[in-house]
Design a protein around this motif. Structure first.
Motif, PDB file in Angstrom:
ATOM      1  N   SER A  22     -16.348 -24.439  44.981  1.00 49.06           N
ATOM      2  CA  SER A  22     -17.763 -24.295  44.640  1.00 49.06           C
ATOM      3  C   SER A  22     -18.003 -23.889  43.194  1.00 49.06           C
ATOM      4  O   SER A  22     -19.024 -24.230  42.618  1.00 49.06           O
ATOM      5  CB  SER A  22     -18.448 -23.301  45.585  1.00 49.06           C
ATOM      6  OG  SER A  22     -18.076 -21.970  45.275  1.00 49.06           O
ATOM      7  N   TYR A  23     -17.060 -23.153  42.586  1.00 49.29           N
ATOM      8  CA  TYR A  23     -17.309 -22.734  41.206  1.00 49.29           C
ATOM      9  C   TYR A  23     -16.276 -23.227  40.197  1.00 49.29           C
ATOM     10  O   TYR A  23     -16.551 -23.214  39.001  1.00 49.29           O
ATOM     11  CB  TYR A  23     -17.495 -21.208  41.102  1.00 49.29           C
ATOM     12  CG  TYR A  23     -16.250 -20.368  41.272  1.00 49.29           C
ATOM     13  CD1 TYR A  23     -15.514 -19.961  40.186  1.00 49.29           C
ATOM     14  CD2 TYR A  23     -15.829 -19.966  42.537  1.00 49.29           C
ATOM     15  CE1 TYR A  23     -14.381 -19.182  40.340  1.00 49.29           C
ATOM     16  CE2 TYR A  23     -14.704 -19.182  42.698  1.00 49.29           C
ATOM     17  CZ  TYR A  23     -13.981 -18.800  41.592  1.00 49.29           C
ATOM     18  OH  TYR A  23     -12.864 -18.032  41.767  1.00 49.29           O
ATOM     19  N   LYS A  24     -15.128 -23.701  40.655  1.00 47.14           N
ATOM     20  CA  LYS A  24     -14.145 -24.268  39.726  1.00 47.14           C
ATOM     21  C   LYS A  24     -14.023 -25.772  39.867  1.00 47.14           C
ATOM     22  O   LYS A  24     -13.384 -26.426  39.056  1.00 47.14           O
ATOM     23  CB  LYS A  24     -12.764 -23.634  39.955  1.00 47.14           C
ATOM     24  CG  LYS A  24     -12.653 -22.198  39.486  1.00 47.14           C
ATOM     25  CD  LYS A  24     -11.200 -21.756  39.479  1.00 47.14           C
ATOM     26  CE  LYS A  24     -11.066 -20.380  38.875  1.00 47.14           C
ATOM     27  NZ  LYS A  24      -9.660 -20.024  38.646  1.00 47.14           N
ATOM     28  N   ASN A  25     -14.601 -26.288  40.936  1.00 48.80           N
ATOM     29  CA  ASN A  25     -14.580 -27.719  41.221  1.00 48.80           C
ATOM     30  C   ASN A  25     -13.152 -28.278  41.320  1.00 48.80           C
ATOM     31  O   ASN A  25     -12.877 -29.396  40.911  1.00 48.80           O
ATOM     32  CB  ASN A  25     -15.388 -28.503  40.189  1.00 48.80           C
ATOM     33  CG  ASN A  25     -15.894 -29.812  40.755  1.00 48.80           C
ATOM     34  OD1 ASN A  25     -16.092 -29.943  41.950  1.00 48.80           O
ATOM     35  ND2 ASN A  25     -16.102 -30.789  39.885  1.00 48.80           N
ATOM     36  N   ARG A  35     -18.930 -14.874  46.041  1.00 48.37           N
ATOM     37  CA  ARG A  35     -18.698 -14.067  44.834  1.00 48.37           C
ATOM     38  C   ARG A  35     -19.602 -12.841  44.772  1.00 48.37           C
ATOM     39  O   ARG A  35     -19.657 -12.162  43.747  1.00 48.37           O
ATOM     40  CB  ARG A  35     -18.902 -14.951  43.609  1.00 48.37           C
ATOM     41  CG  ARG A  35     -17.880 -16.086  43.581  1.00 48.37           C
ATOM     42  CD  ARG A  35     -18.117 -17.028  42.442  1.00 48.37           C
ATOM     43  NE  ARG A  35     -17.562 -16.476  41.214  1.00 48.37           N
ATOM     44  CZ  ARG A  35     -17.775 -16.968  40.018  1.00 48.37           C
ATOM     45  NH1 ARG A  35     -18.552 -18.017  39.853  1.00 48.37           N
ATOM     46  NH2 ARG A  35     -17.235 -16.423  38.960  1.00 48.37           N
TER      47      ARG A  35
END
Length: 138
Positions: free
Chosen positions: A46-49, A78
Motif C-alpha cells: 500500500s505504501y511502497k508499491n 501505519r
C-alpha cells in the motif's frame, strides 16, 4: 533498571541485515520488554508499491528469533497511536531517517498527549534492503 518498561518499534524487516539488528539491539538497551511490529505484505504494497521478498510468516519468525525481541505482532496499518491503544508501550523507537517526516510529526503530537516518548536512533549508513536487492541483481 532500564529507562522504559515497554518499547515498540516497527519495520518490514525484509532481507534482514545489520541495520535491522542495530535498531532492535539499541531499543532493547532502553526497555525491559520490546514489542516489534512486522509489516504485512498488504501494508507494504500500500505504501511502497512492492511486495517483500521474504514472506510475512518467515519475517515474523526471523524477528522473533532475535534475542532482543520479546514479542512480535503484525503491523497491518501505519497508525502508531492505534498500536499504542492496543499495546500500551511507553516509548517508540524509530530510525532517525523518519525524524521530521509528516507521519512522525503527527505521531509525536499524539504521543505527547498520552506521555509516550519517541526515541530516534541513527540510521545505519550504507545498508538497506533496497541496497541488498541491488547488490544481488548486479
Amino acid at each position: 533498571m532500564k529507562q522504559y518498561k515497554t518499547g515498540y518499534t516497527t519495520g518490514v524487516f525484509d532481507l534482514f541485515h545489520i541495520g535491522h539488528l542495530n535498531i532492535l539491539k539499541k531499543a532493547k538497551e532502553h526497555c525491559d520488554y520490546l514489542i516489534v511490529g512486522v509489516s504485512t505484505d498488504e501494508l507494504v504494497m500500500s505504501y511502497k508499491n512492492k511486495k517483500p521478498v521474504i514472506p510475512l510468516e518467515e519475517r515474523i519468525a526471523i524477528v522473533g528469533g532475535i534475542k532482543y525481541v520479546d514479542r512480535v505482532v503484525q503491523q497491518t496499518n501505519r497508525d502508531k497511536f492505534s498500536a499504542w491503544e492496543q499495546l500500551r508501550f511507553d516509548v517508540m523507537f524509530v530510525g532517525d531517517d523518519w525524524k521530521g517526516h509528516q507521519l512522525f510529526n503527527e505521531v509525536e503530537r499524539n504521543f505527547n498527549h498520552v506521555g509516550v516518548d519517541i526515541v530516534y536512533f541513527p540510521y545505519t549508513k550504507g545498508v538497506s534492503s533496497t541496497l541488498v536487492k541491488q547488490k544481488i541483481t548486479l
